[in-house]
Design an enzyme around this catalytic site. Structure first.
Site, PDB file in Angstrom:
ATOM      1  N   LYS A   1      -8.819 -95.508  23.943  1.00 56.18           N
ATOM      2  CA  LYS A   1      -8.424 -96.066  25.237  1.00 56.18           C
ATOM      3  C   LYS A   1      -9.481 -95.750  26.292  1.00 56.18           C
ATOM      4  O   LYS A   1      -9.769 -96.564  27.171  1.00 56.18           O
ATOM      5  CB  LYS A   1      -7.063 -95.490  25.647  1.00 56.18           C
ATOM      6  CG  LYS A   1      -6.373 -96.290  26.735  1.00 56.18           C
ATOM      7  CD  LYS A   1      -4.924 -95.912  26.891  1.00 56.18           C
ATOM      8  CE  LYS A   1      -4.275 -96.774  27.970  1.00 56.18           C
ATOM      9  NZ  LYS A   1      -2.834 -96.485  28.094  1.00 56.18           N
TER      10      LYS A   1
ATOM     11  N   PHE B   1       0.826 -88.941  21.624  1.00 51.11           N
ATOM     12  CA  PHE B   1       1.797 -90.015  21.420  1.00 51.11           C
ATOM     13  C   PHE B   1       1.115 -91.245  20.809  1.00 51.11           C
ATOM     14  O   PHE B   1       0.087 -91.689  21.282  1.00 51.11           O
ATOM     15  CB  PHE B   1       2.447 -90.393  22.762  1.00 51.11           C
ATOM     16  CG  PHE B   1       3.406 -91.541  22.660  1.00 51.11           C
ATOM     17  CD1 PHE B   1       4.580 -91.427  21.916  1.00 51.11           C
ATOM     18  CD2 PHE B   1       3.141 -92.752  23.281  1.00 51.11           C
ATOM     19  CE1 PHE B   1       5.451 -92.488  21.805  1.00 51.11           C
ATOM     20  CE2 PHE B   1       4.022 -93.820  23.179  1.00 51.11           C
ATOM     21  CZ  PHE B   1       5.186 -93.685  22.438  1.00 51.11           C
ATOM     22  N   GLN B   2       1.698 -91.730  19.747  1.00 50.68           N
ATOM     23  CA  GLN B   2       1.201 -92.894  19.014  1.00 50.68           C
ATOM     24  C   GLN B   2      -0.229 -92.705  18.498  1.00 50.68           C
ATOM     25  O   GLN B   2      -0.998 -93.657  18.403  1.00 50.68           O
ATOM     26  CB  GLN B   2       1.305 -94.177  19.850  1.00 50.68           C
ATOM     27  CG  GLN B   2       2.760 -94.608  20.068  1.00 50.68           C
ATOM     28  CD  GLN B   2       2.919 -96.036  20.542  1.00 50.68           C
ATOM     29  OE1 GLN B   2       2.062 -96.558  21.243  1.00 50.68           O
ATOM     30  NE2 GLN B   2       4.019 -96.661  20.165  1.00 50.68           N
TER      31      GLN B   2
ATOM     32  N   MET C   1      11.445-112.398 -10.031  1.00 55.78           N
ATOM     33  CA  MET C   1      10.447-111.956 -11.006  1.00 55.78           C
ATOM     34  C   MET C   1      10.825-110.604 -11.593  1.00 55.78           C
ATOM     35  O   MET C   1      10.661-110.362 -12.799  1.00 55.78           O
ATOM     36  CB  MET C   1       9.058-111.895 -10.361  1.00 55.78           C
ATOM     37  CG  MET C   1       7.924-111.660 -11.340  1.00 55.78           C
ATOM     38  SD  MET C   1       7.831-112.925 -12.632  1.00 55.78           S
ATOM     39  CE  MET C   1       6.719-114.109 -11.897  1.00 55.78           C
TER      40      MET C   1
ATOM     41  N   GLU D   1       3.207-106.418  13.535  1.00 60.07           N
ATOM     42  CA  GLU D   1       1.753-106.371  13.267  1.00 60.07           C
ATOM     43  C   GLU D   1       1.399-106.841  11.866  1.00 60.07           C
ATOM     44  O   GLU D   1       0.313-107.386  11.650  1.00 60.07           O
ATOM     45  CB  GLU D   1       1.216-104.958  13.512  1.00 60.07           C
ATOM     46  CG  GLU D   1       1.191-104.536  14.978  1.00 60.07           C
ATOM     47  CD  GLU D   1       2.502-103.920  15.450  1.00 60.07           C
ATOM     48  OE1 GLU D   1       3.509-103.973  14.684  1.00 60.07           O
ATOM     49  OE2 GLU D   1       2.538-103.388  16.566  1.00 60.07           O
TER      50      GLU D   1
END
Lengths: 177, 591
Positions: free
Chosen positions: B191, B141-142, B506, B79
């Protein structure tokens, strides 16, 4: 440290309190008190936030950051002498049988406070005023047993003839009667 | 973008503005939230989405199945890659990039890209799945509190819990993301809202204004006049052009303004390519590793015209010592940036294009050749002490500057350069000779390692006609290298160059300069990058000899399709000039 009162007019939406307080948290500015309610316009909320800060410049920056939030319509930063403000405090005082009796007349006349609830062995006294007045009264009540003390956040209105209508964007607002 | 007044649909997809007469035999069924989302995206003119499916966004993906002819969905590998790809796309297209991910980890994986987009003012619309309304707050969940997590890093976020809200919220989201100072917005869609049917016909109206959000585009006349007065009385004026010029598509206005007034122009890192490097008024770029003259002479200007930039600490060094001698004109669309870091004597709030258009007739034609030549003196010093040694090495490993310089020559300075973060980023900015506007995509404010590969992919999708080259460090590459799969699957001809010094360069440079060479965990044991690329189905080669560099670049540029070129560079090379952190810009070091 100077006390500043920041009045924020917003849409009345979920999560906005979080979005506003994040701005203070991120800059390590402590919120001394916070009061939120809907205004005379439906759907418009008013936050009154009190902070203490050494730098007016930093407070101005803070105000500008708050204004940047999409749902915020207007933000004003005030010094104490630019506003009319008050707080409300409730004191739950123990009044056991045989204990020291309350001097209600002094409470009413000298301190402009009122007994708003009589319990069996306690009373609840309401006092409105500024910080100093409330704590002055607190000092007076120490002679009794204070079971509980709670103080609200500050509410304030600016010392200006203007009302909301003059500094909020124009829209079809509904008014409470 | 095409403006669509309004669209009204039922689930048959029939434009039913005059046909919504319920029939007893065939009652109208309305769109689901997920279908409404798709219709809204199409109505908004979205043709590309970068996403990754998952449980809580499945109804949307199911609806997307029927929209494949109208919306090109690009399946990324992570993602974060979706977010950066959408950023690259947005920078090229000049409109919002769109991401579509699932709840919980899908959303949290987006966070870095969202934060990056906020600080660099990149318009994004991130659509995130969420557990059903009844499960909110149950640690389902999630489930993650994505609204809470993203509140400080979005311009606006909103949770949709009702299918009827979809069109209104989407139109508002695009308006907020793309107007005023652009930025990322996030829509958290439960959802249940995706599945449930609307209770009314779908109607999409593009948002044109929001009561509580009114960005000022056209500046106030008195502010413009005050700025013009300062410019007309200046002896050593100086323009600092930032990303805002590009965001406002004001490159032409900047040039007209600078040419008429004869004022030298420096850019910030993100402002690079707003003015061609071969323009006589261009004097270089500002900041920690910017040019010598631009930094030193900042403290000698009497009027500074800052346009669409926010005085980042990497530009100002010690802000308390920055341009104290100058009158500051700050042209900025975001009022909260005014006086935030540097006090403005003449703030002008507005869109850079509008402000410059308003300023142009008010300023006197002028010529500051003597003042401009001051920059050239410092350029000569920098050229002699930095550029020549870096570009004319004959011994040792290839140097980063050589790679960028050669690439610049071979692409005529017309490629889109997408860089990651670190030494290679600074070298790319120093040595690429930008000749076209909107040619540098880099992570400036956030400094996100791993940005370049997915952002280059997104930039290529957003600008299919341009040559896109990613310049990546070996450390950065390993943060998002899985997006090679996205590039190959989508057959995008992205060219990627890894400048490999087996170090987090760096950080190593800082440890060398400020921590007595105590190299604490900065040396990398790297994999064989080309074998990895080939594993993904991407061609590439390694170049570790100076004499092969030109051929290797030619092969890469001529390759039909994506290509990975690994260039093994000098291990312990430092980027100079350098303004040490906390020092004033005039304390810039050449070694």
């Amino acid at each position: 440290m100077t006390t500043y009162t920041i009045c924020i007019f917003t849409e009345n939406t979920i999560g906005l309190l979080n979005r506003i307080t994040i701005i203070f948290t991120r800059r390590r500015v402590n919120i001394e008190s916070l009061t939120v309610s809907e205004t005379e316009r439906k759907g418009v909320s008013r936050f009154t936030i009190v902070i203490k800060h050494e730098s007016r410049e930093e407070v101005e920056k803070l105000v500008r950051q708050i204004r940047k939030i999409v749902e915020v319509m207007a933000v004003f930063g005030y010094l104490n002498d630019e506003i009319v403000y008050n707080e409300i405090a409730l004191f739950k005082i123990s009044t056991p049988l045989g204990g020291k009796s309350l001097d209600v007349e002094t409470i009413n006349k000298q301190y402009k406070a009122w007994v708003v609830y009589w319990g069996l062995d306690y009373v609840v006294i309401e006092k409105t005023g500024n910080n100093e007045e409330i704590f002055d009264f607190f000092g007076y009540l120490k002679q009794y047993e204070i079971l509980e003390f709670v103080r609200s956040g500050r509410v304030a209105v600016g010392k200006t003839e203007k009302g909301l209508v003059e500094y909020l964007p124009e829209a079809d607002w509904a008014y409470y009667l | 973008m095409e403006t669509i007044a309004s669209v009204v649909l039922d689930s048959t997809g029939v434009n039913s503005i005059n046909e919504l007469v319920p029939q007893e035999t065939a009652p109208v069924t309305f769109l689901s939230g997920a279908q409404a989302l798709m219709e809204s995206l199409v109505a908004e003119g979205v043709d590309t989405i970068f996403g990754y499916p998952g449980g809580a966004i499945m109804p949307v993906y199911d609806a997307l199945y029927d929209f494949q002819d109208r919306i090109n969905h690009i399946l990324v590998r992570h993602e974060q890659g979706a977010g950066h790809a959408a950023q690259g796309y947005a920078r090229m297209q000049g409109r919002a990039g769109v991401c579509l991910v699932t709840s919980g980890p899908g959303a949290t994986n987006l966070v870095t890209a969202i934060a990056d987009a906020l600080i660099d003012s990149t318009p994004l619309v991130c659509i995130v799945g969420q557990v059903g309304r009844k499960l909110l707050g149950t640690d389902a969940f999630q489930e993650a509190d994505v609204m809470g997590v993203t509140m400080p890093i979005t311009k606006w976020n909103y949770q949709i819990t009702d299918a009827n809200e979809v069109a209104t919220v989407l139109s508002k989201a695009f308006y907020i993301a793309q107007s005023g100072r652009p930025g990322p917005v996030l829509i958290d869609m439960t959802k249940s809202a995706q599945i449930e049917l609307m209770t009314k016909p779908f109607r999409y109206e593009q948002c044109q204004s929001i009561v509580s959000y009114r960005p000022r585009l056209v500046p106030k006349t008195e502010q413009v006049e005050a700025a013009a007065r300062l410019i007309n009385n200046a002896k050593r004026p100086y323009i600092l052009a930032g990303h805002g010029v590009q965001l406002a598509k004001a490159e032409n206005e900047l040039r007209q303004f600078a040419e008429k007034a004869g004022i030298p122009v420096a850019t910030t890192l993100l402002g690079q390519s707003t003015i061609p490097v071969d323009h006589p008024l261009y004097v270089g770029w500002l900041g920690m590793h910017g040019n010598y003259g631009t930094n030193v002479l900042t403290d000698q200007a009497d009027v500074v015209v800052a346009i669409g930039m926010r005085f980042d600490d990497r530009v100002t060094g010690d802000a308390s010592k920055f341009i104290k001698q100058a009158k500051v004109i700050h042209i900025e669309i975001d009022p909260s940036e005014i006086d935030k870091i540097i006090k403005a004597d003449a703030p002008v709030v507005g869109d850079a294009k509008e402000v410059l258009k308003a300023l142009l007739p008010l300023i006197n034609a002028n010529d500051f050749t003597v003042w401009r030549n001051e920059f050239r003196k410092y350029d000569a010093i920098e050229h002699e002490q930095i550029t020549v040694p870096e570009l004319s090495s004959t011994e040792g490993k290839i140097r980063m500057a050589e790679v960028i310089d050669m690439l610049s020559t071979k692409t005529n300075g017309e490629a889109v350069l997408v860089t990651d973060v670190g030494q290679h980023q600074m070298m790319a900015s120093r040595y690429y000779q930008f000749r076209r506007p909107n040619s540098l995509v880099t992570s400036g404010g956030m400094g996100t390692m791993g940005f370049a590969l997915p952002a280059a992919f997104g930039a290529q999708v957003g600008a299919p006609d341009r040559q896109v080259v990613a310049i990546i460090g070996d450390g950065c590459f390993q943060m998002t290298l899985q997006e090679l799969g996205t590039i190959v699957q989508n057959k995008q001809p992205v060219k990627a160059i890894i400048l490999n010094n087996n170090f987090l360069g760096m950080v190593r440079q800082w440890q060398q300069l400020f921590h007595q060479r105590r190299y604490s965990f900065v040396e990398l044991q790297n994999p064989d990058f080309i074998t990895i690329a080939r594993g993904f189905g991407m061609d590439g080669q390694t170049c570790d000899a100076r004499e092969n560099l030109s051929d290797a670049l030619d092969t890469m540029l001529a390759h039909d399709g994506p290509y990975l070129l690994e260039v093994v560079v000098e291990k312990e090379e430092n980027v100079f000039p350098m303004v040490p952190a906390g020092a004033s810009v005039s304390q810039i070091r050449l070694s």
